[in-house]
Scaffold this motif. Structure first.
Motif, PDB file in Angstrom:
ATOM      1  N   SER A  91       6.063   1.274  11.519  1.00  0.00           N
ATOM      2  CA  SER A  91       5.684   1.977  10.277  1.00  0.00           C
ATOM      3  C   SER A  91       4.377   1.463   9.767  1.00  0.00           C
ATOM      4  CB  SER A  91       6.744   1.981   9.162  1.00  0.00           C
ATOM      5  OG  SER A  91       7.867   2.758   9.541  1.00  0.00           O
ATOM      6  N   TYR A  92       4.429   0.194   9.770  1.00  0.00           N
ATOM      7  CA  TYR A  92       3.057  -0.327   9.067  1.00  0.00           C
ATOM      8  C   TYR A  92       1.780  -0.157   9.907  1.00  0.00           C
ATOM      9  CZ  TYR A  92      -0.143  -3.911   7.636  1.00  0.00           C
ATOM     10  OH  TYR A  92      -1.451  -4.708   7.111  1.00  0.00           O
ATOM     11  N   ASN A  96      -1.015   2.269   8.577  1.00  0.00           N
ATOM     12  CA  ASN A  96      -2.132   1.308   8.086  1.00  0.00           C
ATOM     13  C   ASN A  96      -3.090   1.383   9.011  1.00  0.00           C
ATOM     14  OD1 ASN A  96      -1.435   0.347   5.506  1.00  0.00           O
ATOM     15  ND2 ASN A  96       0.355  -0.414   6.220  1.00  0.00           N
ATOM     16  N   ALA A 103      -0.477   8.517   5.566  1.00  0.00           N
ATOM     17  CA  ALA A 103       0.279   7.661   4.470  1.00  0.00           C
ATOM     18  C   ALA A 103      -0.190   8.456   3.145  1.00  0.00           C
ATOM     19  CB  ALA A 103      -0.349   6.218   4.451  1.00  0.00           C
ATOM     20  N   PHE A 141       2.866   1.486   1.661  1.00  0.00           N
ATOM     21  CA  PHE A 141       2.501   0.785   2.993  1.00  0.00           C
ATOM     22  C   PHE A 141       1.750  -0.226   2.884  1.00  0.00           C
ATOM     23  CE2 PHE A 141       3.643   5.382   4.038  1.00  0.00           C
ATOM     24  CZ  PHE A 141       4.816   5.300   4.783  1.00  0.00           C
ATOM     25  N   ILE A 146       5.784  -3.227   1.629  1.00  0.00           N
ATOM     26  CA  ILE A 146       6.660  -3.100   2.606  1.00  0.00           C
ATOM     27  C   ILE A 146       7.675  -4.265   2.876  1.00  0.00           C
ATOM     28  CG2 ILE A 146       6.615  -3.907   5.445  1.00  0.00           C
ATOM     29  CD1 ILE A 146       4.465  -1.673   5.495  1.00  0.00           C
TER      30      ILE A 146
END
Length: 176
Positions: A91-92, A96, A103, A141, A146
């Motif tokens: 997900s990061y 990102n 995002a 994010f 996180i």
């Protein structure tokens, strides 16, 4: 046996991480709004707990049907920890590195869902505006959020893990 417990838990943690990462990437590719869907969240919760339970059951099976509370909880926790770490990392990277615009879209969808839910509960308009502003002001994010989210999930799933371990433990009878 200790190695067996860790290898079983690690394998199921990796399976869980791949499943969660795959669901995230598929949701991203199909429709970002899926990531804010309540049923999607419930499915994720059930999947995480189910993988933890299966890990404990397989550990118990590998130990001739016996697992102490510590072994059962350790197996559950390692599985959930690895699964969440893999999912969080994906997900990061996705939000990102790969597509930062997604995002922003996801943040807007989250605000819409939050406002809709609060309106359904007849929350005061000031509270709704405050909640929307709070979500808007934070970076969902960002590394700090996180890590906080991961820690919160670990606490939540550890509580469930304690219950699972208590229910599934089976001590060896004393041979005196």
């Amino acid at each position: 046996m200790e190695k067996s417990l860790k290898s079983i838990a690690t394998n199921y943690g990796l399976y869980l991480g791949v499943l969660l990462a795959l669901l995230t990437v598929l949701s991203y590719a199909i429709n970002l709004e899926l990531l804010t869907n309540t049923w999607y969240g419930i499915f994720i919760l059930i999947a995480i707990v189910a993988f933890g339970i299966v890990s404990v059951a397989k550990t118990k099976q590998a130990q001739d049907g016996y697992a102490s509370f510590k072994d059962a909880f350790t197996s559950y926790f390692i599985t959930v920890l690895i699964g969440l770490l893999v999912s969080t990392l994906v997900s990061y990277l996705l939000f990102n590195v790969v597509d930062t615009d997604a995002a922003a879209v996801l943040k807007e969808k989250t605000i819409e869902k939050t406002v809709q839910m609060m309106e359904n509960f007849n929350a005061p308009s000031e509270a709704i505006a405050e909640a929307a502003d709070k979500i808007e002001a934070q970076n969902q994010f960002g590394i700090g959020n996180i890590i906080k989210g991961l820690a919160g999930y670990l606490v939540f799933f550890s509580i469930i893990g304690l219950i699972v371990a208590a229910a599934m433990k089976k001590s060896k009878p004393d041979t005196e």
